[in-house]
Design a protein around this motif. Structure first.
Motif, PDB file in Angstrom:
ATOM      1  N   ARG A 171      33.363  39.400  48.155  1.00 15.98           N
ATOM      2  CA  ARG A 171      32.149  38.824  48.725  1.00 15.98           C
ATOM      3  C   ARG A 171      30.923  39.158  47.870  1.00 15.98           C
ATOM      4  NH1 ARG A 171      33.295  37.660  54.219  1.00 15.98           N
ATOM      5  NH2 ARG A 171      35.454  38.216  54.611  1.00 15.98           N
ATOM      6  N   HIS A 172      30.957  40.343  47.315  1.00 17.63           N
ATOM      7  CA  HIS A 172      29.825  40.771  46.483  1.00 17.63           C
ATOM      8  C   HIS A 172      30.390  41.356  45.209  1.00 17.63           C
ATOM      9  CE1 HIS A 172      27.859  40.636  50.374  1.00 17.63           C
ATOM     10  NE2 HIS A 172      28.768  41.484  50.816  1.00 17.63           N
ATOM     11  N   GLY A 173      29.555  41.508  44.242  1.00 16.55           N
ATOM     12  CA  GLY A 173      29.953  42.249  43.052  1.00 16.55           C
ATOM     13  C   GLY A 173      30.862  41.445  42.154  1.00 16.55           C
ATOM     14  N   ARG A 174      31.325  42.065  41.104  1.00 15.53           N
ATOM     15  CA  ARG A 174      32.151  41.394  40.103  1.00 15.53           C
ATOM     16  C   ARG A 174      33.604  41.310  40.513  1.00 15.53           C
ATOM     17  NH1 ARG A 174      30.750  43.671  34.250  1.00 15.53           N
ATOM     18  NH2 ARG A 174      32.764  42.636  34.021  1.00 15.53           N
ATOM     19  N   GLY A 175      34.018  42.261  41.344  1.00 16.15           N
ATOM     20  CA  GLY A 175      35.357  42.187  41.889  1.00 16.15           C
ATOM     21  C   GLY A 175      36.432  42.736  41.001  1.00 16.15           C
ATOM     22  N   MET A 176      36.191  42.727  39.720  1.00 18.75           N
ATOM     23  CA  MET A 176      37.224  43.175  38.805  1.00 18.75           C
ATOM     24  C   MET A 176      36.816  44.478  38.151  1.00 18.75           C
ATOM     25  SD  MET A 176      38.934  40.037  36.893  1.00 18.75           S
ATOM     26  CE  MET A 176      37.498  39.076  37.121  1.00 18.75           C
ATOM     27  N   PRO A 177      37.817  45.320  37.898  1.00 22.73           N
ATOM     28  CA  PRO A 177      37.480  46.546  37.177  1.00 22.73           C
ATOM     29  C   PRO A 177      36.894  46.193  35.821  1.00 22.73           C
ATOM     30  CG  PRO A 177      39.742  46.590  38.002  1.00 22.73           C
ATOM     31  CD  PRO A 177      39.232  45.201  38.175  1.00 22.73           C
ATOM     32  N   HIS A 178      35.969  46.978  35.389  1.00 26.37           N
ATOM     33  CA  HIS A 178      35.402  46.765  34.065  1.00 26.37           C
ATOM     34  C   HIS A 178      34.938  48.104  33.529  1.00 26.37           C
ATOM     35  CE1 HIS A 178      32.262  46.256  37.124  1.00 26.37           C
ATOM     36  NE2 HIS A 178      31.491  46.859  36.272  1.00 26.37           N
ATOM     37  N   ASP A 179      34.532  48.082  32.298  1.00 29.31           N
ATOM     38  CA  ASP A 179      34.203  49.348  31.647  1.00 29.31           C
ATOM     39  C   ASP A 179      32.818  49.845  32.032  1.00 29.31           C
ATOM     40  OD1 ASP A 179      36.625  49.516  30.324  1.00 29.31           O
ATOM     41  OD2 ASP A 179      35.934  48.188  28.729  1.00 29.31           O
TER      42      ASP A 179
ATOM     43  N   SER B 256      44.373  47.441  40.828  1.00 24.06           N
ATOM     44  CA  SER B 256      44.136  48.871  41.048  1.00 24.06           C
ATOM     45  C   SER B 256      44.611  49.699  39.855  1.00 24.06           C
ATOM     46  CB  SER B 256      44.768  49.347  42.350  1.00 24.06           C
ATOM     47  OG  SER B 256      46.161  49.304  42.282  1.00 24.06           O
ATOM     48  N   ARG B 257      45.709  49.287  39.224  1.00 21.25           N
ATOM     49  CA  ARG B 257      46.128  50.015  38.008  1.00 21.25           C
ATOM     50  C   ARG B 257      45.059  49.889  36.923  1.00 21.25           C
ATOM     51  NH1 ARG B 257      51.896  47.884  38.415  1.00 21.25           N
ATOM     52  NH2 ARG B 257      52.910  49.508  39.612  1.00 21.25           N
ATOM     53  N   HIS B 258      44.561  48.655  36.776  1.00 23.71           N
ATOM     54  CA  HIS B 258      43.566  48.452  35.721  1.00 23.71           C
ATOM     55  C   HIS B 258      42.296  49.254  35.998  1.00 23.71           C
ATOM     56  CE1 HIS B 258      41.803  46.592  32.272  1.00 23.71           C
ATOM     57  NE2 HIS B 258      40.861  45.979  32.962  1.00 23.71           N
ATOM     58  N   ALA B 259      41.956  49.412  37.281  1.00 25.09           N
ATOM     59  CA  ALA B 259      40.759  50.208  37.606  1.00 25.09           C
ATOM     60  C   ALA B 259      40.912  51.645  37.106  1.00 25.09           C
ATOM     61  CB  ALA B 259      40.513  50.199  39.118  1.00 25.09           C
ATOM     62  N   ARG B 260      42.112  52.201  37.248  1.00 27.04           N
ATOM     63  CA  ARG B 260      42.325  53.576  36.744  1.00 27.04           C
ATOM     64  C   ARG B 260      42.292  53.587  35.224  1.00 27.04           C
ATOM     65  NH1 ARG B 260      47.325  53.899  40.583  1.00 27.04           N
ATOM     66  NH2 ARG B 260      46.144  53.633  42.499  1.00 27.04           N
ATOM     67  N   GLU B 261      42.863  52.544  34.621  1.00 27.84           N
ATOM     68  CA  GLU B 261      42.904  52.490  33.157  1.00 27.84           C
ATOM     69  C   GLU B 261      41.518  52.315  32.550  1.00 27.84           C
ATOM     70  OE1 GLU B 261      47.219  50.267  33.531  1.00 27.84           O
ATOM     71  OE2 GLU B 261      45.561  49.202  32.602  1.00 27.84           O
ATOM     72  N   CYS B 262      40.607  51.736  33.340  1.00 27.14           N
ATOM     73  CA  CYS B 262      39.241  51.504  32.843  1.00 27.14           C
ATOM     74  C   CYS B 262      38.351  52.740  32.961  1.00 27.14           C
ATOM     75  CB  CYS B 262      38.591  50.349  33.599  1.00 27.14           C
ATOM     76  SG  CYS B 262      39.149  48.738  33.036  1.00 27.14           S
ATOM     77  N   LEU B 263      38.890  53.824  33.494  1.00 24.80           N
ATOM     78  CA  LEU B 263      38.087  55.045  33.505  1.00 24.80           C
ATOM     79  C   LEU B 263      37.734  55.396  32.063  1.00 24.80           C
ATOM     80  CD1 LEU B 263      40.025  57.259  36.067  1.00 24.80           C
ATOM     81  CD2 LEU B 263      37.706  56.353  36.291  1.00 24.80           C
TER      82      LEU B 263
END
Lengths: 221, 225
Positions: free
Chosen positions: A12-20, B52-59
């Motif tokens: 709903r908010h934010g980028r949603g995807m992990p990023h650096d 969720s795996r990628h979130a840990r890998e992006c640390l």
């Protein structure tokens, strides 16, 4: 379906995807530095927002502390040792066989059983994270998740085995299974000699967790 | 090209410390809490296992290296909660949840835990992509292991197996492609194979001429060899 790989909605908010992030602006840096307090803070926030039921957390912990552990896998192995038709079916389609025993579930959706013989010794690792067959073996031990095991099991399995007190015959080859997908591997260790007279429940006692990861051998009676 | 979690074959990690069979499942209460919290938060349905795996890998590598296992999980979870807008940075900083979430109907209830853990989340999906390889076929992995869809994205081809020749030993069916799924780009399902590599194909000084490493690899990671 839950926690699996079904399509998930766009957030709903934010980028949603992990990023650096840099190490300073990563969200974890906003939490207390003590890890126990960090977990507590997250649980508190999520509970206040109505997203977590602390009783459900207790239930999850209780499940993996007392109900789901390596005894499940040991029952499968002991039966494979004593029942040739079961062994054949297990090696053919482990997911189906262990599901019928009630050992299906999270982190065990796609099971493959690999059998140790005089010629081949199997050993399992996850070099990228910590993939492990939870319904059969429970939560992985600390060493399985360690950098040292993840780094070394694929390159020097014999030195790793020596650290577990295991030495294989020189003519036995090793197959290391790196769990890079959602398939989970169960090692069926070799049945020890002089166990012909043991019952299935006596055999279960000889089957250690490590023997089903491949870093150990089944015990002697 | 790679990230800190991709450590297969790395040197310098020292000895492994085995644990007895009856060691506690969780060595600290907060380890247990971290695992349970991660599972329960996953149940809110805002991310999948690849995300969720990628979130840990992006640390940041410096954090990944210094954090213990469950600290990585907590840091990954904090990142996911913020990235998906479930929790704000201000809430994390203050340690107080501000108001009820719109996702409360997805909260995992204690009475549903057993059923939810037992139902799992299978990763096999139908695919229109024809199966390209059969058992005993020789294949070569991509020389460059990175995600082709997203630069720096999630992938499951470890660096140590890049550009290596192996043989197909098993076909697992068609599975969700993590390189796509981790970035909300769809399932992208394709054939998944167990591929065996001779140790001498992977390492400068293999321990034994007959040893092998088997990896589960997606079809798009492979080409005929």
């Amino acid at each position: 379906m839950w926690l699996g790989l079904d399509s998930v909605p766009a957030p709903r908010h934010g980028r949603g995807m992990p990023h650096d992030h840099s190490d300073h602006d990563h969200p974890h840096a906003l939490l207390p530095s003590d890890p126990a307090l960090r977990v507590k803070a997250l649980e508190t926030i999520l509970t206040q927002k109505g997203l977590i039921d602390p009783a459900a957390l207790d239930e999850i912990i209780e499940t993996y502390e007392t109900k789901i552990g390596p005894r499940n896998g040991a029952e499968v192995v002991a039966r494979a040792w004593t029942d040739p038709a079961f062994r054949e079916a297990l090696l053919e389609d482990a997911t189906k066989v262990v599901s019928e025993l009630g050992f299906y579930g999270r982190q065990g959706e796609h099971m493959v059983a690999v059998e140790n013989t005089k010629d081949v010794h199997n050993m399992v690792v996850c070099t990228l994270c910590s993939c492990y067959p939870w319904p059969l073996l429970g939560i992985p031990p600390g060493w399985y998740k360690s950098d040292a095991y993840r780094a070394r099991a694929v390159r020097e399995p014999r030195k790793v085995l020596a650290e577990f007190g295991v030495t294989l015959p020189e003519d036995t080859s090793i197959r290391v299974w790196d769990s890079t997908a959602e398939v989970r591997y169960l090692v069926v260790p070799m049945r020890p000699t002089n166990t012909e007279d043991l019952t299935q429940s006596e055999l279960v006692e000889l089957i250690s967790r490590d023997s089903m990861i491949g870093t150990g051998l089944a015990g002697q009676p | 090209m790679t990230r800190v979690h991709d450590m297969g074959g790395r040197f310098g990690d020292g000895a492994i410390v085995p644990e007895t069979e009856n060691a506690p499942v969780f060595h600290e209460d907060w380890h247990a809490r971290a695992l349970a919290l991660t599972l329960a938060a996953g149940g809110l349905g805002q991310w999948n296992i690849d995300i969720s795996r990628h979130a840990r890998e992006c640390l940041p590598p410096i954090d990944y290296a210094r954090f213990s296992y469950y600290e990585k999980w907590m840091a990954g979870l904090a990142g996911l909660l913020v990235d998906t807008g479930v929790v704000t940075r201000a809430e994390l900083a203050e340690g107080i949840g501000q108001g009820e979430s719109v996702l409360t109907d997805k909260r995992l209830k204690a009475e549903n835990v057993a059923g939810v853990l037992a139902s799992g989340g299978p990763a096999d999906r139908p695919s229109d992509i024809p199966v390209a390889f059969k058992p005993a076929d020789q294949v070569r992995t991509r020389k460059i292991t990175g995600n082709r869809l997203v630069d720096g994205g999630h992938t499951r081809l470890p660096l140590y197996a890049a550009g290596a020749v192996g043989r197909i030993v098993r076909i697992h069916g068609t599975h969700i492609l993590p390189d796509s799924s981790a970035h909300r780009l769809g399932d992208g399902a394709e054939s998944l194979y167990a591929v065996a590599f001779a140790a001498s194909e992977l390492w400068a000084n293999p321990e034994h001429p007959k040893d092998e490493v088997v990896l589960d690899l997606w079809q798009s990671y492979l080409e005929p060899a």
